[in-house]
Design a protein around this motif. Structure first.
Motif, short mmCIF file in Angstrom:
data_model
loop_
_atom_site.label_atom_id
_atom_site.label_comp_id
_atom_site.label_asym_id
_atom_site.label_seq_id
_atom_site.Cartn_x
_atom_site.Cartn_y
_atom_site.Cartn_z
N MET A 1 35.75 20.88 9.51
CA MET A 1 35.70 22.22 8.76
C MET A 1 34.36 22.70 8.37
O MET A 1 33.04 22.49 8.41
N PRO A 2 34.67 24.06 9.00
CA PRO A 2 33.28 25.52 8.54
C PRO A 2 33.27 25.18 7.00
O PRO A 2 33.74 24.71 6.09
N THR B 1 40.71 35.15 1.24
CA THR B 1 39.97 34.41 0.47
C THR B 1 39.01 34.16 1.15
O THR B 1 38.44 34.27 2.06
N VAL B 2 37.96 33.05 -0.11
CA VAL B 2 36.78 33.07 0.67
C VAL B 2 35.96 31.44 0.18
O VAL B 2 35.93 31.01 -0.82
N SER B 3 36.31 30.87 1.01
CA SER B 3 36.17 29.89 0.55
C SER B 3 34.94 28.66 1.13
O SER B 3 33.76 29.37 2.34
N GLY C 1 35.31 23.87 2.01
CA GLY C 1 36.54 23.98 1.70
C GLY C 1 37.29 24.24 -0.07
O GLY C 1 38.24 24.17 -0.15
N VAL C 2 36.24 25.31 -0.68
CA VAL C 2 37.03 25.20 -2.10
C VAL C 2 37.00 27.30 -1.83
O VAL C 2 35.93 27.76 -1.48
N ASN C 3 37.92 27.74 -2.29
CA ASN C 3 37.70 28.95 -2.56
C ASN C 3 37.22 29.85 -3.45
O ASN C 3 37.73 29.35 -4.60
N ILE C 4 36.18 30.37 -3.96
CA ILE C 4 35.27 30.32 -4.91
C ILE C 4 35.98 32.02 -5.07
O ILE C 4 35.00 32.64 -5.73
N ALA C 5 36.91 32.60 -4.78
CA ALA C 5 37.06 33.21 -4.88
C ALA C 5 37.74 33.58 -6.30
O ALA C 5 37.20 34.80 -7.07
#
Lengths: 314, 328, 367, 277
Positions: free
Chosen positions: A1-2, A64-66, A69-73
């Motif tokens: 995962m990036p 989306t900005v992850s 792994g969490v979308n912080i948007a």
């Protein structure tokens, strides 16, 4: 995962006169753990806006900005604040990014006060001393005010503050462009050393291709809010496929007078960021332009291993 | 063309006297492009402001001379100097939006410059301005002339500044960081334009920059400044391939190169609040000797390179003691 | 005013954001200007609503029984009742407020308790004198102040600047009424160069027909040259008083702005192009124009009505003197009318300023 | 350099104007309360009416036989605390309000619109109306000063605050996850403290002229309480007959105090400018 994963991110700004500036226009990118990813582009390319999107300082209009792994948007504020412990940032203007009414010690200590409330004052003090030593500053400077320091020292303070919580991602927003050449080299050397020591992941924002070449593993070339080319730095800079990347490279002037300046292919200035551009943003400045260029946006396509370019002539 | 000798400029500030230029000497020959290179605080901008008579209180030029075509610019009364500035010496400013008047239209600014140096009727002024704008590569000169600075892009505005500088056909052009405020891809175009116009008009140019690449690619000679002094001077082709002053060497080595470890120069530029004694670079110099503490090195010709006109201000036997650029 | 101050701080901000703006294609100039006019005009009713409400509540704030306070201790019960009725104190609050607003909107400010005159009439009667005083003193102040400020700014950090700075600071520390008294003592008493400070015309002069209600203009229309000379002579001290006090403010703002402009890159480039020092100073003045104009507008706004003490001191018979007298007499309708009139006047001045600045500066076509 | 670094050696010499201004203001204040006066400031001497300055009456006497010197000094007791107090309260209200308006929301817009309308008045006249209509009491003079000065603090702090909010160190604080309260108290407030102090002395100077103007009009004072404005008014008519001292000396007192406060403001401005660069 990036570590960071941006998908189809748009972000525009409304100007006071009612027009919109598309600062970031359908950008997707990833930042891999332990790598240094460079965002390169001129002013108005959207590179600083991207940095702020990644840091969660700006919400995207869409996409989306992850981070990890969490979308912080859409993250609620308190959770976002907690997440910030794992994000560090170093800005371009070292002096302006330090509060002139706080001592160096208080500045470097602040992330600990916010995110490590369990630490005692003495423990914090020890961590601050250690952080200052890591950036080659004498811990005694903790009692001084930033305005009593040189630009290079101020930038070291900024770095110490960004790294004191050992973040998983550090965004470097043109960290050396306001510094003198000799100091710039010192700071770059320091970034390199800290990366090797702590295995840091950098998102490095710059307009200087020389620094990017020296410093990054991956490079993403931006023009008017769009990604025009990306890939492993040595590959992209050795075999640039997009005319804009080629122009950036030939705008670089060698310090060796025996190397004659390369042919420069481009004309004109970047167009107004408020203008609506239906096709390739380089239309009007590009030496390879054909009539199809102005019709529709050109998607990124692979031209090598991990090397992608958005140009129909490439 | 221009010969500056022992220039000394100081500023009186609340913190004390700033010794900005301390005995600066250099020459600009006919048809030559000379670059002054240095980091911030090296006194490079102060030097050209002094030569052009642009130092205002609390600063003052306290010594030296600047001979231009047989007259000393530093001793010239204000009126006479003004007739040289703009007419025989053109000036290209760093930031075009700082330099151009935002309230007057571009034509009025051409008219003001023309009229400052002689009579001219409106039609002639407009004609000359149009021609000049075409020569700096502006496609729609009429529209630009009738408009205002803020309607222009950075590159266009800088072209207007260049047109103003060259309007009266000066024999010397002074440029202060002419591309620093511009985008990277525009910088190259502007540099190519300036260099082309200088060469084609057989003019001389003095260009101040912190960008070693600009010097390497566009200049004939280079003056390296540090702490208000010239530390090395000579043809770019030899200075940049075999620097003789430790500072020049360190600067060139500080340019990052992929695959090579960066060779940073430690320390920082000293402040100029006290008159420097000894070599100002000694604290950062890898080769400093006790003598560098007490004695200020005079700028001197380097024996074996004498025909090339290289000078250096260093106590070392530079040809033997300062290593070559490539060697670690 | 926020708009003005904002616009001008934008104009002075660092070159970087300006440079960023440049790349943007400019909207059509007249379009932007018309939009600005429309927006500013729309703001006036909103601001006026605040002013009117404020003037209403000011009187509403009176402690105890306002009618008793206004009528005074010697008034009869009947007089108090009449005042109470006029103030509408016998009606509920919302009704009172609504009818007050309705009256003001129709231009009806009521009848003065004191002289029984229509308040609106009084405002129109006294305003011209105040305007004459303001125009004369402000022009003189601008002339003196900007000249001193320009000189100080030009010779920044040198002797003329230091002298001007001390002079400006000192002058700003003298209350206007003290300047007036000192002028009366020296110019009238010691040197006998001015007539006594009583009124706009001497006892032997006759007032002209009120054609325009501007005394100087009416005297010219009437062809009464002796009267005009007499009136100008009597205007000397009040005009000088206000001009000296106001000149300090003009000098201060022009000293700072012109001084900063003289150190700008623009001026440096103008010099490098060989422009004459006169031309260079003109460039600096162009740059300093907006802040100076802004200041002038603020001063105009405060001088009409704000010069009340000086008007009273010299018996000038202007709006300020009338307003001050009304306040001291607790003449409620007159006070309300005065506040609304001066408020409206300042707003119109600020509007004119915003539009003037926009028209003069090619950059302020949009915000 | 910390906020003021007052303890450093040489600070007095370097900021001579500041110390001179402070010395005069506090000298006047202390003299007003503690200086033994040669005559009773509220008891006239019918045998010494309109005497020019002399060894017996340094500043002369007025038309009622009051000793001008005693009254000039005694008036400091009333006028200076009024002005300083009013300015201080205005700052205490105006600074938080100004900081609040840097948050871009509806309420702050409303506050600014209200202030815009406020700005349209000749504020001195407004103050006069306020004090007169509310029964001519001393407290109302303070209120009038607050009414005049508070909008200036709000505007100034708003302008400064907005500029600072845009600055990089605020962004850096947000990026490290600082709470809004922390940003306000650690980053914003200390950086406006300089302008607040400068504005405080400007406001005090301004308030002093307002106090003088009000009492010049006989508003908010009850005779025979000494006040500089009342004394100037008392001598106003005498100016036309040559008895200059009755007005001049209280006028000089106002001038001296206002000038000192302006001097303090100027010097503070330079000090803060320097310490943050």
């Amino acid at each position: 995962m990036p570590l960071v994963d941006l998908r189809n991110v748009f972000r525009s700004f409304r100007r006071p006169d009612g027009s919109s500036v598309w600062a970031v226009n359908d950008v997707s990118l990833t930042v891999e753990q332990g790598q240094t990813t460079a965002l390169i582009g001129e002013s108005g390319s959207g590179k600083s806006t991207l940095g702020r999107l990644v840091l969660g300082l700006l919400p995207p209009d869409s996409g989306t900005v992850s981070f990890e792994g969490v979308n912080i948007a859409g993250l609620p504020r308190p959770e976002m604040r907690r997440l910030r412990a794992r994000l560090g940032v170093v800005f371009q203007e070292p002096y302006e990014s330090l509060n002139p009414r706080l001592t160096v010690g208080a500045i470097v200590e602040e992330p600990l006060i916010i995110h490590r409330p369990a630490l005692t004052r003495a423990e914090r003090r020890a961590r601050v001393d250690q952080a200052l030593r890591e950036v080659d500053l004498d811990p005694q400077v903790a009692d001084r005010y930033p305005q009593a320091m040189s630009g290079g020292q101020q930038q070291r303070v900024g770095i110490a503050r960004a790294l004191i919580l050992e973040p998983s991602l550090v965004v470097l927003d043109e960290p050396t462009s306001s510094l003198d050449l000799s100091v710039r080299a010192q700071i770059l050397e320091l970034f390199g050393r800290l990366r090797a020591k702590h295995g840091l992941t950098y998102l490095f924002i710059s307009h200087d291709i020389t620094t990017v070449e020296y410093f990054s593993d991956q490079v993403i070339v931006l023009y008017l809010g769009r990604v025009v080319e990306r890939g492993p730095t040595p590959e992209v800079l050795a075999r640039p496929r997009h005319p804009y990347t080629q122009a950036l490279l030939s705008a670089r002037l060698s310090v060796d007078p025996t190397v004659s300046p390369p042919h420069f292919p481009m004309t004109g200035d970047p167009p107004s960021p408020t203008a609506f551009i239906p096709g390739c943003p380089l239309v009007g400045r590009c030496p390879l332009e054909v009539s199809e260029c102005s019709k529709a946006p050109v998607p990124l396509h692979a031209v090598g291993v991990g090397h992608e370019v958005a140009c129909i002539r490439a | 063309m221009l010969s500056v000798r022992d220039l000394e400029t100081r500023f009186v500030t609340r913190r004390g006297v700033v010794y900005a230029a301390n005995g600066v000497s250099f020459d600009v020959g006919d048809g030559e492009i000379v670059g002054i290179v240095g980091e911030s605080g090296s006194g490079k901008s102060v030097t050209i402001s002094s030569v052009l008579g642009l130092i205002r209180p609390p600063g003052a030029v306290v010594g030296g001379s600047a001979m231009f075509d047989g007259t000393d610019l530093l001793k010239l009364p204000g009126r006479a100097l003004r007739h040289i500035r703009g007419a025989r010496i053109g000036f290209i400013a760093q930031n075009p939006f700082g330099a151009l008047n935002p309230i007057l239209n571009i034509e009025a600014q051409f008219a003001n410059v023309t009229r400052a140096h002689g009579r001219a009727d409106r039609a002639t002024i407009r004609q000359n301005a149009l021609e000049m704008l075409k020569r700096v590569g502006i496609a729609g000169p009429e529209r630009v002339l009738d408009g205002y600075a803020h309607e222009l892009s950075g590159g266009m505005a800088q072209r207007v500044v260049i047109a103003l500088a060259l309007l009266l056909n000066p024999s010397l052009v002074v440029a202060d960081e002419p591309t620093t405020a511009l985008d990277v891809t525009v910088q190259r175009q502007i540099l190519d334009l300036i260099a082309g116009l200088i060469r084609e008009g057989r003019r001389s140019m003095l260009i101040v920059t912190h960008d070693l690449g600009v010097v390497a690619q566009y200049c004939d000679r280079v003056v390296v400044m540090y702490s208000g002094r010239v530390v090395e001077e000579g043809p770019v082709a030899t200075v940049f391939t075999r620097p003789l002053h430790p500072y020049t060497l360190a600067l060139l080595r500080a340019v990052p190169r992929r695959g090579e470890p960066i060779q940073a120069l430690g320390g920082r530029v000293p402040d100029l609040l006290s008159k420097p004694v000894g070599c100002a670079f000694r604290h950062r110099c890898a080769f400093a000797k006790p003598r560098c503490e007490s004695e200020t090195p005079e700028i001197r010709p380097v024996a074996s390179t004498n025909p090339l006109g290289r000078t250096v201000a260093c106590h070392l036997d530079v040809e033997r003691e300062v290593p070559a650029l490539a060697a670690g | 005013m926020a708009n003005v101050v904002q616009a001008n701080s934008d104009a002075q901000s660092s070159p970087a954001p300006v440079a960023a703006q440049q790349r943007v294609a400019k909207p059509s100039r007249s379009g932007g200007f018309l939009r600005l006019v429309a927006r500013r005009l729309l703001l006036i009713p909103i601001s006026m609503f605040f002013v009117i409400t404020f003037s209403y509540f000011l009187v509403e704030m009176m402690p105890g029984d306002p009618a008793l306070a206004i009528a005074g201790t010697t008034a009869s019960e009947r007089e108090v009742t009449i005042i109470r009725q006029q103030l509408g104190l016998d009606r509920p609050f919302d009704e009172r407020y609504a009818s007050f607003i309705a009256g003001v909107v129709q231009g009806d400010f009521g009848i003065s308790f004191f002289d029984g005159q229509s308040v609106r009439e009084s405002i129109f009667r006294f305003l011209p004198a105040s305007l004459e005083l303001m125009v004369l003193s402000l022009s003189l102040a601008a002339l003196i102040g900007i000249s001193i400020g320009a000189m100080a700014g030009y010779f920044r950090r040198r002797a003329p600047d230091s002298i001007a700075r001390i002079g400006i600071t000192a002058l700003q520390a003298v209350p206007e009424f003290l300047i007036g008294l000192l002028l009366i003592f020296t110019v009238f008493y010691l040197w006998r160069l001015a007539p006594p400070p009583v009124g706009r015309l001497g006892l032997s002069d006759s007032y002209p027909d009120p054609v325009t209600r501007f005394l100087f203009i009416d005297l010219i229309i009437a062809g009464d040259w002796d009267g005009l000379v007499s009136a100008l002579h009597r205007a000397l001290l009040p005009v000088l008083t206000l001009a000296i006090g106001t000149a300090a403010y003009f000098a201060k703002v022009s000293r700072t702005t012109i001084g900063a402009a003289m150190e700008s890159r623009q001026v440096q480039f103008a010099r490098a192009c060989g422009l004459s020092e006169f031309m260079v100073l003109r460039y600096a003045l162009l740059q300093a124009r907006t802040p100076i104009l802004t200041y002038a507008a603020i001063l105009i706004g405060t001088l009409v009505g704000g010069a009340s003490i000086i008007e009273t001191m010299f018996a000038w018979q202007g709006l300020g003197q009338w307003g001050l007298a009304s306040i001291i007499a607790l003449d409620v309708p007159a006070i309300q009318g005065f506040i609304i009139a001066t408020g409206l006047f300042s707003m119109l001045v600020y509007l004119a300023l915003d539009l003037l600045v926009a028209a003069l500066d090619p950059r302020v076509t949009h915000e | 350099m910390s906020s003021l670094a007052l303890s450093r050696p040489g600070i007095v010499r370097r900021n001579l104007g500041l110390w001179l201004g402070l010395a005069i203001v506090f000298g006047l204040l202390l003299a007003g309360f503690f200086l033994p006066l040669p005559y009773d400031p509220i008891k006239p001497d019918a045998n010494a009416v309109l005497e020019p300055p002399s060894a017996a009456h340094w500043f002369g006497t007025d038309n009622l036989g009051f000793d001008v010197f005693s009254r000039v000094i005694a008036a400091a007791q009333r006028d200076l605390p009024l002005a300083l107090g009013g300015a201080l309260v205005a700052a205490l209200i105006g600074v938080p309000l100004g900081l609040a308006t840097t948050l871009k929301n509806r309420a702050s817009n409303l506050i600014m619109r209200g202030l815009d309308a406020f700005q349209a008045f000749p504020l001195l006249v407004l103050a006069i109306a306020l004090v007169t209509l509310t029964g001519n009491r001393l407290e109302m003079v303070v209120l009038a000063i607050i009414v005049i000065q508070t909008p200036r603090f709000v505007r100034l702090i708003r302008a400064e605050g907005l500029a600072i909010r845009e600055s990089r160190f605020i962004e850096a604080a947000e990026a490290m996850g600082a709470s809004p309260a922390r940003i306000l108290f650690v980053h914003l407030l200390p950086n406006v403290s300089g302008v607040v102090m400068v504005q405080l002395s400007i406001a005090a100077a301004n308030a002093l002229t307002v106090v003088a103007a009000l009492s010049f009009l006989g508003i908010g004072v009850s005779p025979p309480t000494p006040s500089w404005g009342v004394m100037i008014q008392g001598g106003a008519r005498l100016m036309t007959s040559g008895e200059w001292w009755v007005s001049l000396f209280p006028g000089l007192a106002v001038f001296l105090a206002v000038m000192s406060l302006n001097l303090i403001a100027d010097e503070l401005d330079i000090i803060f400018e320097r310490s943050s660069r």
